[in-house]
Design a protein around this motif. Structure first.
Motif, mmCIF file in Angstrom:
data_model
loop_
_atom_site.group_PDB
_atom_site.id
_atom_site.type_symbol
_atom_site.label_atom_id
_atom_site.label_comp_id
_atom_site.label_asym_id
_atom_site.label_seq_id
_atom_site.Cartn_x
_atom_site.Cartn_y
_atom_site.Cartn_z
ATOM 1 N N VAL A 26 0.833 -1.203 0.000
ATOM 2 C CA VAL A 26 0.000 0.000 0.000
ATOM 3 C C VAL A 26 0.871 1.257 0.000
ATOM 4 C CG1 VAL A 26 -1.696 1.339 1.303
ATOM 5 C CG2 VAL A 26 -1.971 -1.139 1.081
ATOM 6 N N ILE A 27 1.897 1.279 0.825
ATOM 7 C CA ILE A 27 2.813 2.426 0.821
ATOM 8 C C ILE A 27 3.451 2.583 -0.551
ATOM 9 C CG2 ILE A 27 5.010 3.297 1.730
ATOM 10 C CD1 ILE A 27 4.272 2.073 4.420
ATOM 11 N N GLY A 28 3.838 1.463 -1.177
ATOM 12 C CA GLY A 28 4.441 1.516 -2.504
ATOM 13 C C GLY A 28 3.509 2.105 -3.544
ATOM 14 N N VAL A 29 2.228 1.756 -3.473
ATOM 15 C CA VAL A 29 1.248 2.298 -4.416
ATOM 16 C C VAL A 29 1.084 3.798 -4.230
ATOM 17 C CG1 VAL A 29 -1.210 2.335 -4.984
ATOM 18 C CG2 VAL A 29 -0.028 0.154 -4.762
ATOM 19 N N VAL A 30 0.894 4.235 -2.982
ATOM 20 C CA VAL A 30 0.679 5.658 -2.714
ATOM 21 C C VAL A 30 1.915 6.467 -3.116
ATOM 22 C CG1 VAL A 30 0.220 7.391 -0.928
ATOM 23 C CG2 VAL A 30 -0.958 5.187 -0.859
ATOM 24 N N HIS A 31 3.087 5.981 -2.731
ATOM 25 C CA HIS A 31 4.314 6.690 -3.099
ATOM 26 C C HIS A 31 4.502 6.717 -4.609
ATOM 27 C CE1 HIS A 31 8.635 6.834 -4.138
ATOM 28 N NE2 HIS A 31 8.687 7.754 -3.196
ATOM 29 N N GLY A 32 4.251 5.585 -5.268
ATOM 30 C CA GLY A 32 4.467 5.495 -6.704
ATOM 31 C C GLY A 32 3.585 6.446 -7.492
ATOM 32 N N PHE A 33 2.289 6.452 -7.192
ATOM 33 C CA PHE A 33 1.386 7.354 -7.907
ATOM 34 C C PHE A 33 1.682 8.813 -7.557
ATOM 35 C CE2 PHE A 33 -1.435 3.633 -8.564
ATOM 36 C CZ PHE A 33 -1.619 3.792 -9.927
ATOM 37 N N GLY A 34 2.029 9.070 -6.284
ATOM 38 C CA GLY A 34 2.365 10.436 -5.891
ATOM 39 C C GLY A 34 3.588 10.948 -6.634
ATOM 40 N N LYS A 35 4.598 10.104 -6.753
ATOM 41 C CA LYS A 35 5.803 10.495 -7.480
ATOM 42 C C LYS A 35 5.495 10.702 -8.953
ATOM 43 C CE LYS A 35 10.513 8.942 -8.472
ATOM 44 N NZ LYS A 35 11.519 7.849 -8.286
ATOM 45 N N MET A 36 4.649 9.847 -9.513
ATOM 46 C CA MET A 36 4.282 9.956 -10.914
ATOM 47 C C MET A 36 3.603 11.296 -11.199
ATOM 48 S SD MET A 36 2.130 7.099 -13.045
ATOM 49 C CE MET A 36 0.585 7.449 -12.171
ATOM 50 N N ILE A 37 2.689 11.685 -10.318
ATOM 51 C CA ILE A 37 1.979 12.955 -10.492
ATOM 52 C C ILE A 37 2.923 14.132 -10.247
ATOM 53 C CG2 ILE A 37 0.140 14.410 -9.537
ATOM 54 C CD1 ILE A 37 -1.353 11.777 -8.897
ATOM 55 N N ARG A 38 3.760 14.004 -9.234
ATOM 56 C CA ARG A 38 4.662 15.096 -8.880
ATOM 57 C C ARG A 38 5.669 15.376 -9.992
ATOM 58 N NH1 ARG A 38 6.111 12.911 -4.713
ATOM 59 N NH2 ARG A 38 8.157 12.080 -5.272
ATOM 60 N N GLU A 39 6.199 14.323 -10.614
ATOM 61 C CA GLU A 39 7.215 14.477 -11.648
ATOM 62 C C GLU A 39 6.633 14.493 -13.054
ATOM 63 O OE1 GLU A 39 9.961 11.309 -11.001
ATOM 64 O OE2 GLU A 39 10.702 12.131 -9.090
ATOM 65 N N GLN A 40 5.297 14.272 -13.190
ATOM 66 C CA GLN A 40 4.640 14.241 -14.491
ATOM 67 C C GLN A 40 5.282 13.209 -15.411
ATOM 68 O OE1 GLN A 40 1.754 16.629 -15.376
ATOM 69 N NE2 GLN A 40 1.869 16.068 -13.221
ATOM 70 N N ASN A 41 5.679 12.092 -14.811
ATOM 71 C CA ASN A 41 6.289 10.992 -15.553
ATOM 72 C C ASN A 41 5.423 9.757 -15.341
ATOM 73 O OD1 ASN A 41 7.798 8.882 -16.572
ATOM 74 N ND2 ASN A 41 9.737 9.631 -15.757
ATOM 75 N N TYR A 42 4.766 9.287 -16.415
ATOM 76 C CA TYR A 42 3.757 8.235 -16.281
ATOM 77 C C TYR A 42 4.224 6.882 -16.816
ATOM 78 C CZ TYR A 42 0.815 12.178 -15.164
ATOM 79 O OH TYR A 42 0.297 13.293 -14.559
ATOM 80 N N GLU A 43 5.539 6.689 -16.893
ATOM 81 C CA GLU A 43 6.066 5.434 -17.427
ATOM 82 C C GLU A 43 5.726 4.230 -16.546
ATOM 83 O OE1 GLU A 43 10.023 5.942 -19.901
ATOM 84 O OE2 GLU A 43 10.235 6.917 -17.948
ATOM 85 N N LYS A 44 5.590 4.436 -15.245
ATOM 86 C CA LYS A 44 5.324 3.311 -14.341
ATOM 87 C C LYS A 44 3.831 3.172 -14.033
ATOM 88 C CE LYS A 44 7.883 1.979 -11.030
ATOM 89 N NZ LYS A 44 8.640 1.859 -9.774
ATOM 90 N N ARG A 45 2.984 3.771 -14.845
ATOM 91 C CA ARG A 45 1.554 3.715 -14.578
ATOM 92 C C ARG A 45 1.032 2.276 -14.587
ATOM 93 N NH1 ARG A 45 -2.131 6.905 -18.670
ATOM 94 N NH2 ARG A 45 -0.987 5.498 -20.059
ATOM 95 N N LYS A 46 1.444 1.479 -15.571
ATOM 96 C CA LYS A 46 0.901 0.122 -15.714
ATOM 97 C C LYS A 46 1.310 -0.801 -14.569
ATOM 98 C CE LYS A 46 2.376 -0.010 -19.945
ATOM 99 N NZ LYS A 46 2.575 1.421 -20.168
#
Length: 327
Positions: free
Chosen positions: A164-184
């Motif tokens: 759960v922490i990994g999911v929240v951190h991952g999506f937060g980082k994706m939005i913060r950096e505007q990098n969506y490569e790890k979306r899938k």
């Protein structure tokens, strides 16, 4: 996603969602502690069966998600490992506090919360036959309880906290950096941990319809097998998400091995909890132990499936066709 959320909005939404989802485990914990403070014990009939490990899991997740923005600000690239260690540490701390502080009155005897939880989990006819009629439950537990049984619950709890922490951190980082490569892979990780938590909740209320017999009914066998596979799958997908940009050996094969190994550890936890026996998914040679090994062929099939399914899913999220479809 970019058009709808800022990084700050996402974290507040995540924290609110975690608080909402953790309401019942927190309520169970408050009930337990209130009764203990008021009476000095909690009666067995008033004990919510799975207050451990789910109340400590809830506390750990709320604190970890609440402090995640601070970890990102202070620790930068090390934010995920730091907050993950913090979350696991908070789980272990609160788990030990619940186990040590809360005492249950059991008719003429008493046992701490950990011992009583062990009794609820291993009370099969084979175990009950070893408890003499003259003994109270508390006396029987004092003789039989082994803290090692908690491996079964700690594996579940730590995986939920990390995923759960990994999911929240991952999506937060994706939005913060505007990098969506790890979306899938993050979507796959979210689906896996959601399915696993759903199965955990279902198990809490139904115990997968087990009756206490070593050989379980077909519906119980299917549910337990799916639970073990999804458990390993969640660990494997979590690892695959972390290694997503590595070569196939590390991004697919290694997570598949992690999934299989995690499933084996879960079986070992059950084996310890059951005093050297495993629940059997059916009758006949395919469901019986192999010589001195407690695992049956069916158990090894479950282990193999957790690894194979993990590999296939991680292969698919990198497949060009799926990548094109997800754009």
């Amino acid at each position: 996603m970019k058009e709808h959320f800022t990084s700050k909005q996402f974290y507040f939404l995540s924290l609110g969602s975690i608080l909402l989802l953790c309401f019942y485990p927190l309520w169970m914990g408050v009930q337990i502690l209130s009764a203990y403070i008021r009476d000095g014990y909690v009666h067995a009939t008033d004990y919510p069966k799975y207050v451990i490990p789910y109340t400590p899991i809830a506390i750990a997740l709320i604190l970890a998600v609440a402090l995640l923005p601070l970890a990102v600000k202070l620790c930068k690239r090390l934010a995920l490992p730091v907050i993950s260690v913090f979350g696991v540490g908070m789980f272990l701390l609160t788990e030990m506090l619940f186990e040590q502080v809360t005492v249950f009155s059991l008719q003429e005897g008493a046992a701490n919360i950990g011992s009583f939880q062990a009794f609820l989990c291993i009370a099969t006819p084979q175990v009950m036959q070893t408890i003499e009629f003259r003994e109270t439950i508390g006396e029987a537990l004092a003789a039989r309880y082994s803290p090692v049984f908690k491996l079964h619950f700690y594996l579940i709890a730590i995986l939920i906290v990390l995923a759960v922490i990994g999911v929240v951190h991952g999506f937060g980082k994706m939005i913060r950096e505007q990098n969506y490569e790890k979306r899938k892979p993050l979507l796959l990780q979210s689906a896996a941990v959601t399915a696993f938590i759903g199965l955990c909740i279902f198990a809490c209320f139904t115990a997968f319809y087990r009756t206490g017999e070593i050989t379980v009914a077909p519906v119980s066998a299917w549910l337990m097998g799916i639970f073990f596979i999804v458990f390993g799958l969640t660990a494997g997908v979590y690892t695959g998400s972390l290694l997503y940009f590595k070569k196939p050996l590390f991004s697919r094969a290694l997570p598949a091995l992690v999934a299989a190994a995690t499933t084996i550890l879960m079986y070992i936890g059950e084996l310890v909890m059951m005093g050297g026996e495993l629940f059997r998914f059916g009758s006949g040679p395919f469901f019986a132990s192999i010589g001195a090994c407690a695992f049956a062929p069916m158990d090894w099939v479950v282990v193999l499936l957790s690894g194979v399914i993990t590999y296939l899913l991680l292969f698919l999220v990198r497949h060009p066709t799926l990548q094109f479809a997800c754009k």
